[in-house]
Motif scaffolding. Structure first.
Motif, PDB file in Angstrom:
ATOM      1  N   GLY A 198       0.803  -1.210   0.000  1.00  0.00           N
ATOM      2  CA  GLY A 198       0.000   0.000   0.000  1.00  0.00           C
ATOM      3  C   GLY A 198       0.842   1.270   0.000  1.00  0.00           C
ATOM      4  N   MET A 199       0.160   2.393   0.153  1.00  0.00           N
ATOM      5  CA  MET A 199       0.833   3.697   0.147  1.00  0.00           C
ATOM      6  C   MET A 199       0.220   4.595   1.204  1.00  0.00           C
ATOM      7  N   ASN A 200       1.061   5.424   1.785  1.00  0.00           N
ATOM      8  CA  ASN A 200       0.525   6.427   2.701  1.00  0.00           C
ATOM      9  C   ASN A 200      -0.029   7.607   1.893  1.00  0.00           C
ATOM     10  N   GLU A 201      -0.592   8.588   2.600  1.00  0.00           N
ATOM     11  CA  GLU A 201      -1.266   9.682   1.919  1.00  0.00           C
ATOM     12  C   GLU A 201      -0.287  10.512   1.095  1.00  0.00           C
ATOM     13  N   THR A 202       0.926  10.676   1.616  1.00  0.00           N
ATOM     14  CA  THR A 202       1.923  11.500   0.903  1.00  0.00           C
ATOM     15  C   THR A 202       2.312  10.860  -0.420  1.00  0.00           C
ATOM     16  N   LYS A 203       2.603   9.552  -0.360  1.00  0.00           N
ATOM     17  CA  LYS A 203       2.991   8.863  -1.587  1.00  0.00           C
ATOM     18  C   LYS A 203       1.824   8.770  -2.557  1.00  0.00           C
ATOM     19  N   LEU A 204       0.608   8.595  -2.030  1.00  0.00           N
ATOM     20  CA  LEU A 204      -0.568   8.527  -2.886  1.00  0.00           C
ATOM     21  C   LEU A 204      -0.761   9.840  -3.630  1.00  0.00           C
ATOM     22  N   GLN A 205      -0.587  10.960  -2.925  1.00  0.00           N
ATOM     23  CA  GLN A 205      -0.735  12.260  -3.574  1.00  0.00           C
ATOM     24  C   GLN A 205       0.329  12.467  -4.651  1.00  0.00           C
ATOM     25  N   SER A 206       1.543  11.943  -4.389  1.00  0.00           N
ATOM     26  CA  SER A 206       2.604  12.093  -5.393  1.00  0.00           C
ATOM     27  C   SER A 206       2.297  11.272  -6.635  1.00  0.00           C
ATOM     28  N   VAL A 207       1.643  10.116  -6.444  1.00  0.00           N
ATOM     29  CA  VAL A 207       1.254   9.302  -7.594  1.00  0.00           C
ATOM     30  C   VAL A 207       0.192  10.004  -8.414  1.00  0.00           C
ATOM     31  N   LEU A 208      -0.696  10.713  -7.736  1.00  0.00           N
ATOM     32  CA  LEU A 208      -1.794  11.376  -8.444  1.00  0.00           C
ATOM     33  C   LEU A 208      -1.340  12.626  -9.191  1.00  0.00           C
ATOM     34  N   LYS A 209      -0.141  13.102  -8.884  1.00  0.00           N
ATOM     35  CA  LYS A 209       0.352  14.301  -9.555  1.00  0.00           C
ATOM     36  C   LYS A 209       1.147  13.935 -10.802  1.00  0.00           C
TER      37      LYS A 209
ATOM     38  N   SER B 217      -5.716   3.709  -1.223  1.00  0.00           N
ATOM     39  CA  SER B 217      -4.583   2.956  -0.712  1.00  0.00           C
ATOM     40  C   SER B 217      -4.320   3.336   0.737  1.00  0.00           C
ATOM     41  N   ALA B 218      -3.727   2.399   1.469  1.00  0.00           N
ATOM     42  CA  ALA B 218      -3.326   2.623   2.852  1.00  0.00           C
ATOM     43  C   ALA B 218      -2.161   1.698   3.153  1.00  0.00           C
ATOM     44  N   PRO B 219      -1.235   2.126   3.998  1.00  0.00           N
ATOM     45  CA  PRO B 219      -0.072   1.271   4.316  1.00  0.00           C
ATOM     46  C   PRO B 219      -0.495  -0.083   4.871  1.00  0.00           C
ATOM     47  N   ASN B 220       0.121  -1.137   4.325  1.00  0.00           N
ATOM     48  CA  ASN B 220      -0.091  -2.535   4.774  1.00  0.00           C
ATOM     49  C   ASN B 220      -1.526  -3.022   4.564  1.00  0.00           C
ATOM     50  N   GLN B 221      -2.326  -2.266   3.801  1.00  0.00           N
ATOM     51  CA  GLN B 221      -3.692  -2.701   3.505  1.00  0.00           C
ATOM     52  C   GLN B 221      -3.938  -2.852   2.015  1.00  0.00           C
ATOM     53  N   GLY B 222      -2.971  -2.491   1.213  1.00  0.00           N
ATOM     54  CA  GLY B 222      -3.110  -2.695  -0.215  1.00  0.00           C
ATOM     55  C   GLY B 222      -3.534  -1.451  -0.966  1.00  0.00           C
ATOM     56  N   THR B 223      -3.726  -1.623  -2.253  1.00  0.00           N
ATOM     57  CA  THR B 223      -4.082  -0.520  -3.147  1.00  0.00           C
ATOM     58  C   THR B 223      -5.189  -0.977  -4.081  1.00  0.00           C
ATOM     59  N   GLU B 224      -6.142  -0.079  -4.332  1.00  0.00           N
ATOM     60  CA  GLU B 224      -7.225  -0.367  -5.277  1.00  0.00           C
ATOM     61  C   GLU B 224      -7.336   0.795  -6.253  1.00  0.00           C
TER      62      GLU B 224
END
Length: 604
Positions: free
Chosen positions: A535-546, A579-586
């Motif tokens: 999974g990804m934390n909020e910071t990494k998720l936001q970087s992916v969305l940019k 996404s959330a750390p250690n919970q996966g990504t959808e």
């Protein structure tokens, strides 16, 4: 007039059938013919199998039943003969003879009683089937030995019994009866076969006592017990009483009133819907009748080879007819159907060349004439279509080049290892998957493919990846049936599945799940790609969305897939990432059905 109309009715039915059959399309006509021929062959095979099966089953079951009955007779006869022989030796034993010589005395010494019991125990040990043995003197005194529980004596003197005169008349030969003709009380509820013999003094040849040996019927006939898989029931009767009854309630009820001498030696009975083969054997020396009841269905396994031959024959016929049907469909019905469909599309303004066959036969001539007819009209649109295809293929090739070299190299290395380790079937299967993966990925240059084909591409890709990463992940597909035929841009799901595997599951070092869902909701095709990886934390998720991560190789597949869909559907809101750390990504895509249809038409 009525007679003439009745005679004409068959002609009318035949004519109606001809007209109905003749007006069908070619595919329907061939299907009807194939179904009729296959059904005819199946019926013939079933009739032949039924006749052959019944004949062979009758002979086989009869032979097995006779063999079983003969084995029971021989075993019982041998066992009783052995016990009779040992009992004869025991009656001549010096201890018993000395004991009987004192028979006129009213009291016996404790030493002689002990010696007699010891002799009886030794005799019992030499007869494994017997459980108890009695010595009874004429004056009613007795000694006994038993393995477990000693039966209780129900008589005072031998002369009071029903068997007394019969045993004396046999002059030492054994008399067989059940439970000693009720002279003994067996507390365990077991039924016993009792062998009763007269003991004569070796010097005077006068009767001095009697020996009773008790054998459990369950031990004597233990080999006749039946199972559901191999059913064979046994019954043993004498002329006067039942020794061993059938264990089956249906058989027991049917033969309860029958006289053994009147029952045929061979007969087939149908009782309560079950068919039995009844065989009889008479033992004159014991005056016993042995009956064997064998159920016909109990030997079904014996005929599995015949069923295999039948199914092999049917399968061969089916394959032959399917090959004929496939050939006919491939060379005749499908080209004609496609040509007819293309003509109907031409009437609707959809101009498209047809590719029916590569041969110069009649179908090829029709194909050439049709393509030449629409080529001039189609040439005005061809340049624009090629330009759009080149632009889209350029973007698609960027993604394909990211996965082709290393994926192909790893797949071929793995297949080479399988071949070296003689896992040829697995290697063959993976080669087919690899070829299907690239064939469907290329899809003859088509930009849009059915969702079913896209799912198949992902399945082949993950199948090849499982060769490298065994027991690391599981792929689950939840795709609605009505979504499979929808057209989508190709290679939309595969790059995201690759991200899920390499950047989601593998970094965890454990087992993971990749789940793909597809369904229709509110005029949108919904696609879900989920993994239970790091999974990804909020910071990494936001970087992916940019958009500033275009140069980040880990998100290359995701970004290019998102950009392609945004261009195709002219929308920036076609996707969502959870996404959330250690919970996966959808990753969720929402593709408008109307836009999908429009793009498909433009592609065509």
């Amino acid at each position: 007039m009525k007679k003439k109309s009745l005679l004409r009715k068959p002609d009318l039915y035949i004519r109606h059938f001809k007209d109905s059959f003749g007006n069908r399309n070619l595919a329907s006509k061939f299907n009807i013919l194939y179904i009729f021929i296959i059904s005819f062959f199946m019926l013939c095979n079933i009739i032949i199998l039924h006749i052959f099966y019944n004949y062979t089953a009758q002979n086989t079951i009869t032979a097995l039943a006779m063999q079983n009955l003969d084995a029971i007779y021989q075993n019982v006869d041998t066992s009783l003969h052995s016990i009779s022989k040992i009992s004869g030796y025991t009656m001549g034993n010096s201890v018993i003879q000395n004991y009987t010589s004192e028979g006129s005395q009213t009291d016996y010494s404790a030493l002689m009683n002990k010696q007699l019991r010891t002799t009886l125990y030794l005799a019992l040990e030499s007869m494994p089937l017997a459980t108890s043995i009695f010595f009874i003197s004429e004056n009613g005194h007795y000694e006994a030995a038993a393995r477990y529980n000693l039966p209780k004596m129900n008589m005072t003197y031998p002369c009071e019994t029903n068997w007394y005169e019969k045993v004396k008349s046999l002059h030492g030969s054994p008399l067989y009866t059940v439970n000693a003709d009720n002279c003994l009380d067996f507390s365990d509820g077991e039924r016993y076969l009792s062998m009763i013999r007269l003991i004569n003094n070796t010097e005077s040849a006068k009767p001095v006592g009697y020996m009773i040996i008790n054998i459990p019927l369950s031990s004597l006939f233990t080999f006749s017990k039946s199972t559901k898989e191999n059913y064979s029931d046994i019954c043993v009767m004498s002329s006067n009483y039942m020794i061993l009854n059938f264990s089956d309630d249906i058989l027991r009820s049917h033969f309860s009133t029958a006289l053994p001498g009147e029952i045929p030696a061979y007969q087939s009975l149908l009782l309560d819907g079950k068919r039995y083969l009844i065989l009889k054997h008479y033992n004159a020396s014991l005056d016993w009748y042995y009956f064997s009841a064998t159920r016909y269905t109990s030997y079904f396994k014996e005929y599995i080879p015949f069923l295999l031959i039948f199914f092999f024959t049917m399968l061969s016929c089916m394959i032959a007819f399917l090959l004929i049907a496939f050939t006919t469909k491939h060379f005749i019905t499908k080209p004609v159907y496609n040509l007819n469909l293309a003509m109907k599309r031409t009437e609707q303004g959809k101009l498209k060349p047809v590719h029916l066959t590569k041969y110069n036969d009649e179908i090829g001539s029709l194909q050439q004439s049709y393509n030449e007819m629409i080529s001039q009209i189609h040439s005005l649109l061809e340049a624009k279509i090629k330009e759009q295809k080149l632009l889209r293929k350029f973007e698609l090739n960027i993604m394909q080049e990211q996965i082709k070299p290393h994926f192909l190299y790893n797949s071929l290395n793995g297949i080479a290892y399988l071949i070296k380790s003689n896992q040829n079937n697995t290697a063959y299967d993976l080669i087919i998957s690899l070829s299907e993966y690239y064939r469907e990925s290329l899809s003859k240059g088509s930009e849009f493919i059915p969702l079913k084909t896209e799912i198949h591409i992902v399945q082949n890709y993950l199948k090849l990846q499982k060769m490298r990463f065994q027991d690391i992940f599981e792929d689950i597909y939840e795709v609605e049936e009505n979504a499979l035929s929808l057209q989508i841009p190709k290679l939309v799901i595969q790059p995201l599945v690759e991200n899920s595997l390499y950047h989601g599951i593998l970094p965890t070092g454990g087992y993971g799940i990749i789940r793909i869902r597809a369904y229709i909701k509110a005029e949108h095709l919904m696609l879900h790609i989920f993994d239970d990886g790091i999974g990804m934390n909020e910071t990494k998720l936001q970087s992916v969305l940019k958009s500033n991560i275009d140069n980040n190789k880990k998100s290359f597949g995701l970004r290019k897939t998102v950009e392609r869909l945004q261009i195709f559907y002219e929308s920036d809101t076609v996707y969502k990432i959870i996404s959330a750390p250690n919970q996966g990504t959808e990753i969720i895509f929402s593709l408008p059905l109307s836009a999908t249809e429009d793009l498909t038409e433009n592609e065509s």
